[in-house]
Design a protein around this motif. Sequence first.
Motif: not given
Length: 69
Positions: A45-50, A52-63
Amino acid sequence: QLIPLFVIIGSGGVGASLYLMRLAMFNPDVSWDKKNNPEPWNKMAPSDQYKLFSVNMDYSRLKKDRPDF
């Protein structure tokens, strides 16, 4: 005097092994089960974070911007 060297080299080896194991188990590009899920990257899903480290990305708001297969 060599004990700190062995501890640092050993912890680096253990850390590298754990990271490789994490990549082999949880990365969507790796497929261990060819019968049930041969293409696991299509079920992400676009909201899945795969990562290890993401600086400024909010995966919950992706479409979703790709088609279903």
